[in-house]
Design an enzyme around this catalytic site. Structure first.
Site, PDB file in Angstrom:
ATOM      1  N   VAL A 150      91.703  11.578 -10.451  1.00  0.00           N
ATOM      2  CA  VAL A 150      92.706  10.560 -10.790  1.00  0.00           C
ATOM      3  C   VAL A 150      93.388  10.941 -12.104  1.00  0.00           C
ATOM      4  O   VAL A 150      94.614  10.897 -12.224  1.00  0.00           O
ATOM      5  CB  VAL A 150      92.055   9.158 -10.872  1.00  0.00           C
ATOM      6  CG1 VAL A 150      93.005   8.146 -11.513  1.00  0.00           C
ATOM      7  CG2 VAL A 150      91.644   8.683  -9.477  1.00  0.00           C
ATOM      8  N   LYS A 188      84.046   1.527  -7.106  1.00  0.00           N
ATOM      9  CA  LYS A 188      82.779   1.399  -6.376  1.00  0.00           C
ATOM     10  C   LYS A 188      81.726   0.782  -7.258  1.00  0.00           C
ATOM     11  O   LYS A 188      81.703   1.017  -8.462  1.00  0.00           O
ATOM     12  CB  LYS A 188      82.276   2.796  -6.018  1.00  0.00           C
ATOM     13  CG  LYS A 188      82.964   3.399  -4.867  1.00  0.00           C
ATOM     14  CD  LYS A 188      82.051   4.468  -4.285  1.00  0.00           C
ATOM     15  CE  LYS A 188      82.736   5.055  -3.093  1.00  0.00           C
ATOM     16  NZ  LYS A 188      83.947   5.782  -3.534  1.00  0.00           N
ATOM     17  N   ASP A 230      78.315   8.079 -19.833  1.00  0.00           N
ATOM     18  CA  ASP A 230      79.140   8.570 -18.723  1.00  0.00           C
ATOM     19  C   ASP A 230      80.245   7.565 -18.414  1.00  0.00           C
ATOM     20  O   ASP A 230      80.043   6.588 -17.702  1.00  0.00           O
ATOM     21  CB  ASP A 230      78.276   8.843 -17.495  1.00  0.00           C
ATOM     22  CG  ASP A 230      79.041   9.602 -16.413  1.00  0.00           C
ATOM     23  OD1 ASP A 230      80.276   9.730 -16.517  1.00  0.00           O
ATOM     24  OD2 ASP A 230      78.391  10.070 -15.445  1.00  0.00           O
ATOM     25  N   SER A 241      84.240   7.665 -17.111  1.00  0.00           N
ATOM     26  CA  SER A 241      85.212   8.582 -16.507  1.00  0.00           C
ATOM     27  C   SER A 241      86.440   8.778 -17.384  1.00  0.00           C
ATOM     28  O   SER A 241      86.965   7.828 -17.976  1.00  0.00           O
ATOM     29  CB  SER A 241      85.659   8.047 -15.154  1.00  0.00           C
ATOM     30  OG  SER A 241      86.655   8.888 -14.601  1.00  0.00           O
ATOM     31  N   ALA A 242      86.913  10.030 -17.415  1.00  0.00           N
ATOM     32  CA  ALA A 242      88.164  10.348 -18.115  1.00  0.00           C
ATOM     33  C   ALA A 242      89.347   9.632 -17.468  1.00  0.00           C
ATOM     34  O   ALA A 242      90.409   9.511 -18.085  1.00  0.00           O
ATOM     35  CB  ALA A 242      88.392  11.859 -18.112  1.00  0.00           C
ATOM     36  N   ASP A 243      89.166   9.135 -16.238  1.00  0.00           N
ATOM     37  CA  ASP A 243      90.246   8.371 -15.580  1.00  0.00           C
ATOM     38  C   ASP A 243      90.675   7.181 -16.447  1.00  0.00           C
ATOM     39  O   ASP A 243      91.854   6.826 -16.488  1.00  0.00           O
ATOM     40  CB  ASP A 243      89.786   7.814 -14.221  1.00  0.00           C
ATOM     41  CG  ASP A 243      89.518   8.895 -13.181  1.00  0.00           C
ATOM     42  OD1 ASP A 243      89.826  10.073 -13.440  1.00  0.00           O
ATOM     43  OD2 ASP A 243      88.999   8.533 -12.099  1.00  0.00           O
ATOM     44  N   GLU A 275      95.789  12.485  -4.729  1.00  0.00           N
ATOM     45  CA  GLU A 275      94.902  13.416  -5.446  1.00  0.00           C
ATOM     46  C   GLU A 275      94.205  14.396  -4.496  1.00  0.00           C
ATOM     47  O   GLU A 275      94.150  14.169  -3.272  1.00  0.00           O
ATOM     48  CB  GLU A 275      93.853  12.639  -6.235  1.00  0.00           C
ATOM     49  CG  GLU A 275      92.959  11.748  -5.383  1.00  0.00           C
ATOM     50  CD  GLU A 275      91.608  11.452  -6.021  1.00  0.00           C
ATOM     51  OE1 GLU A 275      90.911  12.402  -6.419  1.00  0.00           O
ATOM     52  OE2 GLU A 275      91.259  10.257  -6.095  1.00  0.00           O
ATOM     53  N   LYS A 296      86.179  20.638  -9.318  1.00  0.00           N
ATOM     54  CA  LYS A 296      86.766  19.340  -9.651  1.00  0.00           C
ATOM     55  C   LYS A 296      87.372  19.479 -11.053  1.00  0.00           C
ATOM     56  O   LYS A 296      86.694  19.915 -11.982  1.00  0.00           O
ATOM     57  CB  LYS A 296      85.634  18.313  -9.631  1.00  0.00           C
ATOM     58  CG  LYS A 296      85.997  16.916 -10.032  1.00  0.00           C
ATOM     59  CD  LYS A 296      84.759  16.023  -9.846  1.00  0.00           C
ATOM     60  CE  LYS A 296      84.820  14.794 -10.721  1.00  0.00           C
ATOM     61  NZ  LYS A 296      83.558  14.042 -10.699  1.00  0.00           N
TER      62      LYS A 296
HETATM   63  N1  PSU Z   1      85.924   7.390  -6.419  1.00  0.00           N
HETATM   64  C1  PSU Z   1      85.943   7.467  -5.063  1.00  0.00           C
HETATM   65  N2  PSU Z   1      86.253   8.648  -4.459  1.00  0.00           N
HETATM   66  C2  PSU Z   1      86.550   9.767  -5.196  1.00  0.00           C
HETATM   67  C3  PSU Z   1      86.550   9.655  -6.623  1.00  0.00           C
HETATM   68  C4  PSU Z   1      86.236   8.458  -7.179  1.00  0.00           C
HETATM   69  O1  PSU Z   1      85.694   6.494  -4.409  1.00  0.00           O
HETATM   70  O2  PSU Z   1      86.800  10.820  -4.613  1.00  0.00           O
HETATM   71  C5  PSU Z   1      86.933  10.838  -7.450  1.00  0.00           C
HETATM   72  C6  PSU Z   1      88.340  10.669  -8.042  1.00  0.00           C
HETATM   73  O3  PSU Z   1      88.985  11.921  -8.050  1.00  0.00           O
HETATM   74  C7  PSU Z   1      88.050  10.244  -9.454  1.00  0.00           C
HETATM   75  C8  PSU Z   1      86.797  11.024  -9.747  1.00  0.00           C
HETATM   76  O4  PSU Z   1      89.084  10.553 -10.362  1.00  0.00           O
HETATM   77  O5  PSU Z   1      86.059  10.966  -8.549  1.00  0.00           O
HETATM   78  C9  PSU Z   1      86.036  10.453 -10.904  1.00  0.00           C
HETATM   79  O6  PSU Z   1      85.035  11.351 -11.264  1.00  0.00           O
HETATM   80  P1  PSU Z   1      84.176  11.085 -12.590  1.00  0.00           P
HETATM   81  O7  PSU Z   1      83.379   9.856 -12.275  1.00  0.00           O
HETATM   82  O8  PSU Z   1      83.346  12.313 -12.731  1.00  0.00           O
HETATM   83  O9  PSU Z   1      85.157  10.896 -13.697  1.00  0.00           O
HETATM   84 MN    MN Z   2      81.532  11.137 -15.487  1.00  0.00          MN
END
Ligand code: PSU
Ligand code: MN
Length: 308
Positions: free
Chosen positions: A107, A160, A139, A141-143, A26, A87
């Site tokens: 992701v 994490k 909140d 994640s869309a992941d 990514e 992003k």
């Molecule tokens: N977790 C990490 N390092 C990162 C990310 C997540 O330890 O760089 C990044 C990845 O690209 C993941 C994104 O898809 O953050 C998730 O962001 P959000 O929580 O806004 O969905």
């Molecule tokens: Mn988010």
């Protein structure tokens, strides 16, 4: 010209045509996950690690409104230097593609690009998940929704503990996403090898993982798989220490009113800054380990597909 807004690097296109192993990477981790120039160094070493383990790397990003599968070193440097590159998660894709913009793929969007190209394995650091306090903030994640829908296996060091790990695993279960422990019974917490949560199944060999992936998709069970690969013991951080640092980062985040897509990059930067880069050093090492394991699994998967 293809009607799909996607371009494959020649080496990646050739490898896929030959049925050779390919591993996606990514670009949000480059543009928003680590400081410059360590981000570029880490991205290039990730690619090299994948090559050493017998697969072709394909770093994914959006450049000029196209999903690019496989970037040059110069393009990786562009993602590393330019903090103005947004992003880009699933909801951001249509606008960036239409407007001809650049975007760092998360992701979720890296999975979208990999699946379009026909790449089944993807290595990263950690996946996004359910944030602490999501009962209020919503909140999530869309992941996680991408993992529910898109046929790509993601090798990561768990999630994490800036996230609510038990709730993250609940959402993955709801959406039918298998969570495998690679040579572990414990779901890892990124900087540490254990989170207090378990995995659905433990597998110890790349061939076993390849068989599970093949069985899933052959059965028509759409969606991804989380392959949780703990940080090597030698690079793991002390759990009480990093938990304390995470609490401080979350407190700063709330105090500064950071919300939405800015939350994860803010927490990562805060940790890197306040741990004297201990978190960054661990982050880099766990990514390399994930690249090695993803390449091994990609090779086993390619061999299995060639046999069947
Ligand atoms: N977790 C990490 N390092 C990162 C990310 C997540 O330890 O760089 C990044 C990845 O690209 C993941 C994104 O898809 O953050 C998730 O962001 P959000 O929580 O806004 O969905
Ligand atoms: Mn988010």
């Amino acid at each position: 010209m293809s009607t799909r807004p996607i371009s494959l690097a020649p080496e990646v296109a050739q490898a896929l045509k030959n049925g050779d192993p390919v591993v996606a990477l990514e670009s949000t981790i480059i543009s928003h996950g680590m400081p410059y120039p360590e981000n570029v160094e880490s991205a290039l070493r990730s690619e090299q690690t994948i090559r050493t383990h017998g697969a072709v790397p394909a770093t994914v990003g959006i450049l000029g409104g196209r999903l690019r599968i496989g970037l040059t070193a110069g393009e990786i440097d562009h993602f590393g230097q330019n903090s103005g590159i947004p992003k880009a998660s699933r909801r951001d894709l249509p606008h960036l593609l239409a407007a001809g913009g650049d975007g760092a793929t998360t992701v979720a969007t890296t999975m979208i690009g990999a699946a379009m190209a026909g790449i089944r394995l993807f290595a990263t650091g950690g996946i996004g998940g359910v944030h602490r306090g999501a009962q209020q903030s919503f909140d999530i994640s869309a992941d996680l929704l991408e993992l529910a829908a898109t046929d790509v296996a993601v090798v990561c060091a768990g999630a994490k503990s800036i996230l609510d790990i038990p709730l993250t695993l609940e959402v993955l279960e709801t959406h039918g996403v298998p969570v495998l422990g690679y040579r572990t019974d414990a779901f890892p917490a990124f900087y540490t090898r254990e989170s207090g949560c378990g995995v659905d199944v433990r597998l110890d060999a790349p061939e076993q993982v390849a068989r599970l992936l093949h069985s899933k998709w052959a059965a028509g069970l759409a969606g991804g798989v989380v392959i949780a690969n703990p940080i090597p013991e030698a690079f793991a951080l002390d759990s009480a220490y990093i938990e304390d640092m995470i609490e401080q980062a979350l407190f700063a985040c709330a105090q500064q009113g950071i919300t939405g897509k800015r939350v994860t990059p803010f927490l990562l930067a805060h940790l890197h800054e306040h741990t004297g880069n201990k978190s960054l050093a661990a982050n880099k090492q766990l990514v390399y380990h994930n690249c090695a394991v993803a390449a091994d699994i990609a090779a086993a998967y390619a061999a299995l597909c060639a046999k069947l």
